[in-house]
Design an enzyme around this catalytic site. Structure first.
Site, PDB file in Angstrom:
ATOM      1  N   LYS A 148      49.358  73.908  21.779  1.00  0.00           N
ATOM      2  CA  LYS A 148      48.943  74.755  22.906  1.00  0.00           C
ATOM      3  C   LYS A 148      49.397  76.188  22.620  1.00  0.00           C
ATOM      4  O   LYS A 148      50.546  76.393  22.195  1.00  0.00           O
ATOM      5  CB  LYS A 148      49.606  74.238  24.183  1.00  0.00           C
ATOM      6  CG  LYS A 148      49.247  75.001  25.438  1.00  0.00           C
ATOM      7  CD  LYS A 148      49.933  74.370  26.640  1.00  0.00           C
ATOM      8  CE  LYS A 148      49.608  75.101  27.928  1.00  0.00           C
ATOM      9  NZ  LYS A 148      50.341  74.526  29.078  1.00  0.00           N
ATOM     10  N   LEU A 189      51.918  75.193  48.631  1.00  0.00           N
ATOM     11  CA  LEU A 189      52.610  74.040  49.233  1.00  0.00           C
ATOM     12  C   LEU A 189      53.401  73.308  48.149  1.00  0.00           C
ATOM     13  O   LEU A 189      53.615  72.093  48.236  1.00  0.00           O
ATOM     14  CB  LEU A 189      51.599  73.101  49.907  1.00  0.00           C
ATOM     15  CG  LEU A 189      50.717  73.763  50.980  1.00  0.00           C
ATOM     16  CD1 LEU A 189      49.648  72.793  51.487  1.00  0.00           C
ATOM     17  CD2 LEU A 189      51.581  74.260  52.157  1.00  0.00           C
ATOM     18  N   TRP A 243      41.737  73.890  40.726  1.00  0.00           N
ATOM     19  CA  TRP A 243      42.468  73.251  39.635  1.00  0.00           C
ATOM     20  C   TRP A 243      42.325  71.723  39.674  1.00  0.00           C
ATOM     21  O   TRP A 243      42.211  71.059  38.656  1.00  0.00           O
ATOM     22  CB  TRP A 243      43.949  73.656  39.744  1.00  0.00           C
ATOM     23  CG  TRP A 243      44.891  73.034  38.793  1.00  0.00           C
ATOM     24  CD1 TRP A 243      44.639  72.629  37.512  1.00  0.00           C
ATOM     25  CD2 TRP A 243      46.278  72.768  39.031  1.00  0.00           C
ATOM     26  NE1 TRP A 243      45.786  72.136  36.941  1.00  0.00           N
ATOM     27  CE2 TRP A 243      46.797  72.214  37.848  1.00  0.00           C
ATOM     28  CE3 TRP A 243      47.130  72.971  40.127  1.00  0.00           C
ATOM     29  CZ2 TRP A 243      48.141  71.836  37.735  1.00  0.00           C
ATOM     30  CZ3 TRP A 243      48.461  72.605  39.999  1.00  0.00           C
ATOM     31  CH2 TRP A 243      48.958  72.046  38.830  1.00  0.00           C
ATOM     32  N   ARG A 244      42.363  71.167  40.892  1.00  0.00           N
ATOM     33  CA  ARG A 244      42.402  69.712  41.027  1.00  0.00           C
ATOM     34  C   ARG A 244      41.013  69.097  41.276  1.00  0.00           C
ATOM     35  O   ARG A 244      40.918  67.913  41.581  1.00  0.00           O
ATOM     36  CB  ARG A 244      43.344  69.322  42.183  1.00  0.00           C
ATOM     37  CG  ARG A 244      44.771  69.814  41.987  1.00  0.00           C
ATOM     38  CD  ARG A 244      45.642  69.488  43.194  1.00  0.00           C
ATOM     39  NE  ARG A 244      46.912  70.186  43.154  1.00  0.00           N
ATOM     40  CZ  ARG A 244      48.013  69.726  42.546  1.00  0.00           C
ATOM     41  NH1 ARG A 244      47.998  68.564  41.936  1.00  0.00           N
ATOM     42  NH2 ARG A 244      49.135  70.434  42.565  1.00  0.00           N
ATOM     43  N   TYR A 247      40.819  74.430  33.753  1.00  0.00           N
ATOM     44  CA  TYR A 247      41.057  73.462  34.825  1.00  0.00           C
ATOM     45  C   TYR A 247      40.234  72.185  34.611  1.00  0.00           C
ATOM     46  O   TYR A 247      39.052  72.253  34.243  1.00  0.00           O
ATOM     47  CB  TYR A 247      40.738  74.073  36.198  1.00  0.00           C
ATOM     48  CG  TYR A 247      41.780  75.069  36.671  1.00  0.00           C
ATOM     49  CD1 TYR A 247      42.991  75.229  35.993  1.00  0.00           C
ATOM     50  CD2 TYR A 247      41.579  75.848  37.801  1.00  0.00           C
ATOM     51  CE1 TYR A 247      43.949  76.136  36.424  1.00  0.00           C
ATOM     52  CE2 TYR A 247      42.535  76.760  38.240  1.00  0.00           C
ATOM     53  CZ  TYR A 247      43.714  76.902  37.539  1.00  0.00           C
ATOM     54  OH  TYR A 247      44.664  77.798  37.972  1.00  0.00           O
ATOM     55  N   ARG A 249      48.325  83.793  31.685  1.00  0.00           N
ATOM     56  CA  ARG A 249      49.784  83.866  31.497  1.00  0.00           C
ATOM     57  C   ARG A 249      50.099  84.996  30.537  1.00  0.00           C
ATOM     58  O   ARG A 249      49.275  85.319  29.667  1.00  0.00           O
ATOM     59  CB  ARG A 249      50.326  82.542  30.927  1.00  0.00           C
ATOM     60  CG  ARG A 249      50.268  81.419  31.937  1.00  0.00           C
ATOM     61  CD  ARG A 249      51.332  80.355  31.712  1.00  0.00           C
ATOM     62  NE  ARG A 249      51.384  79.489  32.886  1.00  0.00           N
ATOM     63  CZ  ARG A 249      52.348  79.510  33.799  1.00  0.00           C
ATOM     64  NH1 ARG A 249      53.371  80.334  33.683  1.00  0.00           N
ATOM     65  NH2 ARG A 249      52.305  78.699  34.835  1.00  0.00           N
TER      66      ARG A 249
END
Ligand code: NAP
Length: 304
Positions: free
Chosen positions: A102, A217, A24-25, A58, A134
């Site tokens: 969205k 996390l 994702w990042r 992403y 989702r």
């Protein structure tokens, strides 16, 4: 490569690594060159982490291509990994200037087009696991189910799963599908415990399926000492970490791994020192009382 345990994903799917790496990042890293991305992939391989989690959206639709460029530069990488990706979210994005809002799209046409685009961007022959990102309140479950079955039947994906689904959403989709859903990827961690009690994990256990845990996390929130739960947890996490000669994040991941449901944490750090240590979490065994001790610290009160 270390002896990373694997998780069986059922017929027709390769086993996945006990820990996954989330992309994702990827585009947030200042260095997104193919060689930098390939280095991260190899650092994961060095620990036996072979499962990589993506979604079409992403990095504002860029991460799959960044990952694909890294694999194109090193063709040996693709055959050693399992690729998970997702579809169904339609972002408002400069890439789609005419989009007013969205929204979710689980139509057959969008699922097919999305899988074809992900295959191209990633540069792989088949998606190991395609997830509906989702639950879509506007879902026509018969249409969606047929489109997902067709991805498997036509060789675009080895298996299908869902993400962020409640058991009722999962059951509805599964009821119309020929192929079995293989997972539900949900938020699970010391700061996100509801899946343990709201039926999401229980449903997967009942079906013998391994949950995937996103933001294990807390997306970094576990290191924000301004968060009251973190303020309560951090000293004990550091103490257990010290006993095992690992960093506190390894203990937080071990807390997820300790659960009997075979939950796969999908870790998202871009930091190379942290990537190199993801596997440390397997060195930490937590007994039942310690598991509840960390739950209690996170919750701020004794269990009922
Ligand atoms: P995460 O591993 O919980 O969080 C990663 C973030 O925490 C990074 O920003 C990282 O920063 C920071 N971090 C990690 N260790 C740290 C430390 N010791 N001190 C300070 N900051 C620390 O997971 P995530 O990235 O939020 O999500 C993981 C993956 O889950 C994603 O890549 C994606 O594949 C998946 N996901 C899925 C959904 C879904 O709806 N299905 C939603 C969200 C995410 P650094 O990079 O600087 O280390």
């Amino acid at each position: 490569m270390t002896d990373m345990p694997t998780i069986a994903m059922g017929d027709g799917l390769p086993p996945m690594s006990r820990l996954g790496y989330g992309c994702w990042r990827l585009a947030d890293d200042p260095d997104t060159s193919p060689s930098a991305v390939a280095r991260k992939i190899r650092m994961c391989f060095d620990q036996g982490i072979t499962t990589f989690d993506h979604a079409d959206i992403y990095g504002d639709y860029r991460c799959e291509s960044l990952f694909g460029a890294a694999m194109a530069g090193d063709p040996g990488l693709a055959s050693r990994m399992q690729v998970v990706t997702k579809c169904g979210i339609m972002l408002k994005s400069p890439a789609f200037p005419n989009r007013r809002v969205k929204y979710y799209d689980t139509s057959a046409a969008h699922i097919r087009a999305s899988a074809e685009t992900s295959l191209k961007r990633l540069g792989v022959e088949v998606i190991d696991l395609m997830l509906i990102h989702r639950p879509d309140p506007f879902m026509d479950h018969q249409e969606t189910a047929a489109a997902l079955d067709a991805l498997v039947d036509d060789g675009l994906a080895r298996g299908i799963g869902v993400s962020n689904f409640m058991p009722s959403d999962f059951d509805l989709l599964q009821s119309a599908m020929k192929h079995r859903l293989r997972t539900n990827q949900i938020e699970i961690g010391l700061l996100a415990r509801s899946a343990f009690t709201n039926g999401q994990i229980a449903q997967l256990q009942m079906h013998g399926l391994a949950p995937m845990a996103w933001s294990p996390l807390g997306g970094g929130a576990l290191f924000d000492n301004g968060n009251p739960a973190v303020a309560r947890l951090s000293a004990r996490l550091a103490e257990i970490a010290g006993e095992h000669n690992v960093m506190p994040e390894a203990v937080a991941l071990a807390w997820i791994i300790a659960h009997p449901a075979s939950i796969m944490p999908v870790v998202g750090t871009n930091n190379q020192e942290r990537i190199a240590r993801i596997g440390d979490s397997l060195k930490v065994g937590l007994d039942r009382e310690t598991w509840y001790e960390l739950w209690t610290l996170a919750d701020g009160k004794e269990i009922p």
